[in-house]
Design a protein around this motif. Structure first.
Motif, PDB file in Angstrom:
ATOM      1  N   SER A   1      18.151  -9.092   3.875  1.00 55.03           N
ATOM      2  CA  SER A   1      18.290  -8.880   3.250  1.00 55.03           C
ATOM      3  C   SER A   1      16.880  -8.923   1.892  1.00 55.03           C
ATOM      4  CB  SER A   1      19.336  -8.317   2.985  1.00 55.03           C
ATOM      5  OG  SER A   1      19.666 -10.432   2.530  1.00 55.03           O
ATOM      6  N   SER A   2      16.282  -9.882   2.177  1.00 56.51           N
ATOM      7  CA  SER A   2      15.101 -10.231   0.983  1.00 56.51           C
ATOM      8  C   SER A   2      13.919 -10.277   1.476  1.00 56.51           C
ATOM      9  CB  SER A   2      15.162 -12.171   0.638  1.00 56.51           C
ATOM     10  OG  SER A   2      14.394 -12.361   1.814  1.00 56.51           O
ATOM     11  N   SER A   3      13.984  -9.338   2.680  1.00 62.66           N
ATOM     12  CA  SER A   3      12.609  -8.819   4.050  1.00 62.66           C
ATOM     13  C   SER A   3      11.808  -7.784   2.628  1.00 62.66           C
ATOM     14  CB  SER A   3      13.120  -8.438   5.117  1.00 62.66           C
ATOM     15  OG  SER A   3      11.148  -8.060   5.006  1.00 62.66           O
ATOM     16  N   ASP A   4      10.827  -7.268   1.986  1.00 62.54           N
ATOM     17  CA  ASP A   4      10.380  -6.435   2.046  1.00 62.54           C
ATOM     18  C   ASP A   4       9.516  -5.428   2.757  1.00 62.54           C
ATOM     19  OD1 ASP A   4      10.987  -6.739  -0.567  1.00 62.54           O
ATOM     20  OD2 ASP A   4       9.021  -8.007  -1.328  1.00 62.54           O
ATOM     21  N   ASP A   5      10.363  -6.036   4.249  1.00 60.26           N
ATOM     22  CA  ASP A   5       8.735  -4.925   4.769  1.00 60.26           C
ATOM     23  C   ASP A   5       8.847  -3.223   4.604  1.00 60.26           C
ATOM     24  OD1 ASP A   5       7.311  -6.904   5.718  1.00 60.26           O
ATOM     25  OD2 ASP A   5       9.124  -7.281   6.860  1.00 60.26           O
ATOM     26  N   THR A   6       9.983  -2.909   4.380  1.00 59.57           N
ATOM     27  CA  THR A   6       9.776  -1.362   4.163  1.00 59.57           C
ATOM     28  C   THR A   6       9.367  -0.472   3.949  1.00 59.57           C
ATOM     29  OG1 THR A   6      10.084  -1.208   1.611  1.00 59.57           O
ATOM     30  CG2 THR A   6      12.317  -1.683   2.891  1.00 59.57           C
ATOM     31  N   SER A   7       7.782  -1.181   3.289  1.00 62.76           N
ATOM     32  CA  SER A   7       6.342  -0.510   3.112  1.00 62.76           C
ATOM     33  C   SER A   7       6.036   0.252   4.408  1.00 62.76           C
ATOM     34  CB  SER A   7       5.288  -1.266   2.810  1.00 62.76           C
ATOM     35  OG  SER A   7       5.396  -2.863   3.965  1.00 62.76           O
ATOM     36  N   PHE A   8       6.516  -0.210   5.355  1.00 61.74           N
ATOM     37  CA  PHE A   8       6.189   0.004   7.219  1.00 61.74           C
ATOM     38  C   PHE A   8       6.628   1.510   6.947  1.00 61.74           C
ATOM     39  CE2 PHE A   8       6.034  -4.436   9.360  1.00 61.74           C
ATOM     40  CZ  PHE A   8       4.593  -3.889   9.791  1.00 61.74           C
ATOM     41  N   THR A   9       7.937   1.557   6.703  1.00 66.34           N
ATOM     42  CA  THR A   9       8.833   2.779   7.234  1.00 66.34           C
ATOM     43  C   THR A   9       8.064   3.826   5.508  1.00 66.34           C
ATOM     44  OG1 THR A   9      10.734   2.444   5.964  1.00 66.34           O
ATOM     45  CG2 THR A   9      10.420   2.041   7.952  1.00 66.34           C
ATOM     46  N   THR A  10       8.313   3.664   4.422  1.00 66.14           N
ATOM     47  CA  THR A  10       8.318   4.067   3.330  1.00 66.14           C
ATOM     48  C   THR A  10       6.327   4.456   3.217  1.00 66.14           C
ATOM     49  OG1 THR A  10       8.462   2.307   1.910  1.00 66.14           O
ATOM     50  CG2 THR A  10       9.532   3.638   2.451  1.00 66.14           C
TER      51      THR A  10
ATOM     52  N   SER B   1      16.128   3.962  -7.272  1.00 67.35           N
ATOM     53  CA  SER B   1      15.793   3.184  -8.045  1.00 67.35           C
ATOM     54  C   SER B   1      15.588   1.821  -7.048  1.00 67.35           C
ATOM     55  CB  SER B   1      16.373   2.588  -9.395  1.00 67.35           C
ATOM     56  OG  SER B   1      18.182   3.125  -8.928  1.00 67.35           O
ATOM     57  N   PHE B   2      16.830   1.747  -5.966  1.00 68.64           N
ATOM     58  CA  PHE B   2      16.503   0.935  -4.986  1.00 68.64           C
ATOM     59  C   PHE B   2      16.470   1.327  -3.618  1.00 68.64           C
ATOM     60  CE2 PHE B   2      20.585   3.294  -5.595  1.00 68.64           C
ATOM     61  CZ  PHE B   2      20.947   3.291  -5.268  1.00 68.64           C
ATOM     62  N   PRO B   3      16.224   0.834  -2.385  1.00 65.40           N
ATOM     63  CA  PRO B   3      16.200   1.058  -0.866  1.00 65.40           C
ATOM     64  C   PRO B   3      17.794   1.765  -0.224  1.00 65.40           C
ATOM     65  CG  PRO B   3      15.133  -0.902  -1.585  1.00 65.40           C
ATOM     66  CD  PRO B   3      15.988  -0.711  -2.226  1.00 65.40           C
ATOM     67  N   PRO B   4      17.704   2.033   0.623  1.00 70.50           N
ATOM     68  CA  PRO B   4      18.491   2.808   0.634  1.00 70.50           C
ATOM     69  C   PRO B   4      19.341   1.928   1.283  1.00 70.50           C
ATOM     70  CG  PRO B   4      16.729   3.976   1.965  1.00 70.50           C
ATOM     71  CD  PRO B   4      16.389   3.083   0.403  1.00 70.50           C
ATOM     72  N   ALA B   5      18.424   0.493   2.220  1.00 69.15           N
ATOM     73  CA  ALA B   5      18.983  -0.790   2.801  1.00 69.15           C
ATOM     74  C   ALA B   5      20.083  -1.108   1.862  1.00 69.15           C
ATOM     75  CB  ALA B   5      18.200  -1.436   3.427  1.00 69.15           C
ATOM     76  N   GLU B   6      20.555  -1.429   0.484  1.00 70.94           N
ATOM     77  CA  GLU B   6      21.054  -2.058  -0.210  1.00 70.94           C
ATOM     78  C   GLU B   6      22.508  -1.460   0.215  1.00 70.94           C
ATOM     79  OE1 GLU B   6      19.352  -2.366  -4.144  1.00 70.94           O
ATOM     80  OE2 GLU B   6      17.822  -3.499  -3.997  1.00 70.94           O
ATOM     81  N   LEU B   7      22.611  -0.403   0.437  1.00 73.66           N
ATOM     82  CA  LEU B   7      23.273   0.388   0.575  1.00 73.66           C
ATOM     83  C   LEU B   7      24.589   0.306   1.892  1.00 73.66           C
ATOM     84  CD1 LEU B   7      22.765   3.986  -0.338  1.00 73.66           C
ATOM     85  CD2 LEU B   7      23.625   2.178  -1.595  1.00 73.66           C
ATOM     86  N   TYR B   8      24.050  -1.350   2.933  1.00 72.32           N
ATOM     87  CA  TYR B   8      24.725  -1.058   4.421  1.00 72.32           C
ATOM     88  C   TYR B   8      24.683  -2.822   4.264  1.00 72.32           C
ATOM     89  CZ  TYR B   8      23.582   3.753   4.902  1.00 72.32           C
ATOM     90  OH  TYR B   8      23.294   5.131   4.874  1.00 72.32           O
ATOM     91  N   PRO B   9      25.567  -3.054   5.009  1.00 71.42           N
ATOM     92  CA  PRO B   9      25.589  -4.902   5.854  1.00 71.42           C
ATOM     93  C   PRO B   9      24.921  -5.105   6.001  1.00 71.42           C
ATOM     94  CG  PRO B   9      27.073  -3.385   6.674  1.00 71.42           C
ATOM     95  CD  PRO B   9      26.869  -1.802   5.563  1.00 71.42           C
ATOM     96  N   GLU B  10      24.699  -6.660   6.308  1.00 77.03           N
ATOM     97  CA  GLU B  10      23.601  -7.188   7.259  1.00 77.03           C
ATOM     98  C   GLU B  10      24.468  -6.664   8.504  1.00 77.03           C
ATOM     99  OE1 GLU B  10      21.019  -8.371   6.588  1.00 77.03           O
ATOM    100  OE2 GLU B  10      21.064  -8.738   4.859  1.00 77.03           O
ATOM    101  N   THR B  11      25.411  -6.764   8.716  1.00 67.06           N
ATOM    102  CA  THR B  11      26.219  -6.622  10.117  1.00 67.06           C
ATOM    103  C   THR B  11      26.901  -5.261  10.110  1.00 67.06           C
ATOM    104  OG1 THR B  11      27.773  -8.351  10.207  1.00 67.06           O
ATOM    105  CG2 THR B  11      25.766  -8.340  11.402  1.00 67.06           C
ATOM    106  N   THR B  12      27.510  -4.379  11.276  1.00 68.26           N
ATOM    107  CA  THR B  12      27.895  -3.259  11.125  1.00 68.26           C
ATOM    108  C   THR B  12      28.991  -3.359  12.522  1.00 68.26           C
ATOM    109  OG1 THR B  12      26.733  -1.799   9.659  1.00 68.26           O
ATOM    110  CG2 THR B  12      28.712  -0.695  10.913  1.00 68.26           C
ATOM    111  N   VAL B  13      30.730  -3.638  12.611  1.00 67.04           N
ATOM    112  CA  VAL B  13      31.247  -3.628  13.436  1.00 67.04           C
ATOM    113  C   VAL B  13      31.555  -1.975  13.460  1.00 67.04           C
ATOM    114  CG1 VAL B  13      34.391  -3.950  14.459  1.00 67.04           C
ATOM    115  CG2 VAL B  13      32.747  -5.231  12.503  1.00 67.04           C
ATOM    116  N   LEU B  14      31.073  -1.475  14.722  1.00 68.11           N
ATOM    117  CA  LEU B  14      31.452  -0.031  15.085  1.00 68.11           C
ATOM    118  C   LEU B  14      32.705  -0.239  15.864  1.00 68.11           C
ATOM    119  CD1 LEU B  14      28.032   0.931  16.927  1.00 68.11           C
ATOM    120  CD2 LEU B  14      28.794   0.959  14.241  1.00 68.11           C
TER     121      LEU B  14
END
Length: 374
Positions: free
Chosen positions: A88-97, A111-124
């Protein structure tokens, strides 16, 4: 060819935040895509006095910054760190943005990357998993019967038909005709084709060649992971690292694309964008079945695609030229699309592709809207 080092080239162009963070900068002004997504101050050396530029350049040189991404290692644990981005501390959003060819259209600039809205893992939930699995299993035969899938445009291989796609098409067509008597033979053919495919090195391949290799391996993986015996699943798991590495390389190549000026350019770019999303989605579904949770939703949230999917269904260059001027053809981040739909900013009727994107994030509570056609 210039003899200057990668650093000597990058220090004149990259913003200070990307340079200090040792991240790739797309050099967009007034803010690069990474700084925009992360809410960072974006300043370029050219905006400072000569003396200050010299001091900052020296500091960056001492920190050994080079605007070059390290080559992916085939070692399993290291490959996992490349894709998906689990830290979660990675700044590699530059690849996609940096891949966005315009600002996201569904939301104001976040003002924040959308990844912050999502948990590390998700139970589908069970319904979501079954919906995704049922549709993913269709893709190999869908490609054989119509030369397309949700991530392969029907006209992508009109002019360029690489050997990897020819081999995949032949093997998949044979698989579609298997009987109990021929099943063993056909699985041996799949093994042989897959082994030959993963032995390839695509560091110097063109982007169309790399994309074709990813497509072939994804289609093989779908059969071996979801419709094969224990041996097939074991072999497919061994090749997951290869798919991650190739997909990582595809992200880098796609980040270097210029805005599409022709229909074929757009087909290549959008097929690549969708392919990266579906590569993560396929692995996420398999990990859900195996471990009970999906670690890929967070990483998928920062991937772009073209939000106006009508363009994907067009069949001629003339219609694309006519419609692309009238329809919104810009890309939007997956996470922004999901948030935009929840907030009512996506008013049009959802198609099958858009439903597939929303299912992992929204789940059974939106079953009535997201139910996929049988």
């Amino acid at each position: 060819m210039s003899n200057r080092s990668p650093y000597a080239r990058s220090r004149q162009k990259s913003c200070i935040s990307c340079a200090e963070g040792k991240r790739r900068c797309n050099r967009q002004t007034p803010q690069c895509s990474r700084c925009l997504a992360q809410g960072l101050e974006c300043t370029y050396l050219s905006a400072w006095s000569p003396q200050k530029r010299q001091n900052i350049s020296r500091q960056l040189e001492l920190s050994n910054f080079a605007e070059v991404w390290p080559e992916s290692s085939p070692v399993s644990d290291e490959a996992l760190s490349f894709w998906p981005l689990n830290d979660s501390s990675s700044d590699d959003t530059s690849f996609t943005t940096s891949w966005l060819n315009s600002m996201p259209s569904l939301l104001t600039i976040p003002s924040f990357p959308p990844a912050e809205l999502y948990p590390e893992t998700t139970v589908l939930d069970k319904w979501s998993t079954n919906q995704l699995l049922r549709n993913i299993k269709r893709y190999p035969q869908m490609f054989v019967s119509s030369r397309k899938t949700p991530f392969i445009h029907s006209r992508l291989y009109d002019a360029f038909l690489p050997d990897t796609i020819q081999d995949a098409f032949t093997a998949l067509a044979a698989y579609g005709t298997k009987t109990s008597e021929t099943e063993d033979l056909i699985f041996r053919i799949l093994e042989s084709k897959t082994t030959r495919l993963v032995a390839q090195d695509h560091h110097t391949s063109t982007m169309p060649q790399l994309l074709a290799a990813v497509h072939a391996l994804m289609l093989f993986q779908i059969i071996q992971l979801f419709d094969g015996d224990i041996r097939q699943r074991s072999l497919a798991e061994q090749h997951m690292d290869t798919l991650r590495i190739w997909t990582f390389q595809l992200q880098v190549r796609a980040g270097e694309l210029t805005p599409a000026l022709t229909w074929q350019d757009w087909i290549l770019a959008e097929s690549a964008r969708r392919t990266i999303i579906f590569a993560m989605l396929i692995e996420g579904v398999y990990l859900t079945l195996k471990t009970g949770s999906c670690p890929n939703v967070k990483a998928m949230s920062i991937l772009p695609f073209t939000s106006e999917t009508t363009l994907w269904d067009l069949s001629t260059s003339a219609s694309w030229l006519a419609e692309s001027d009238q329809l919104r053809s810009e890309t939007v981040l997956y996470g922004d699309f999901t948030k935009g739909w929840q907030e009512g900013k996506v008013s049009r009727r959802l198609d099958g592709f858009q439903k597939l994107l929303l299912i992992p994030c929204l789940g059974e509570r939106y079953r009535e809207v997201l139910e996929l056609d049988s």
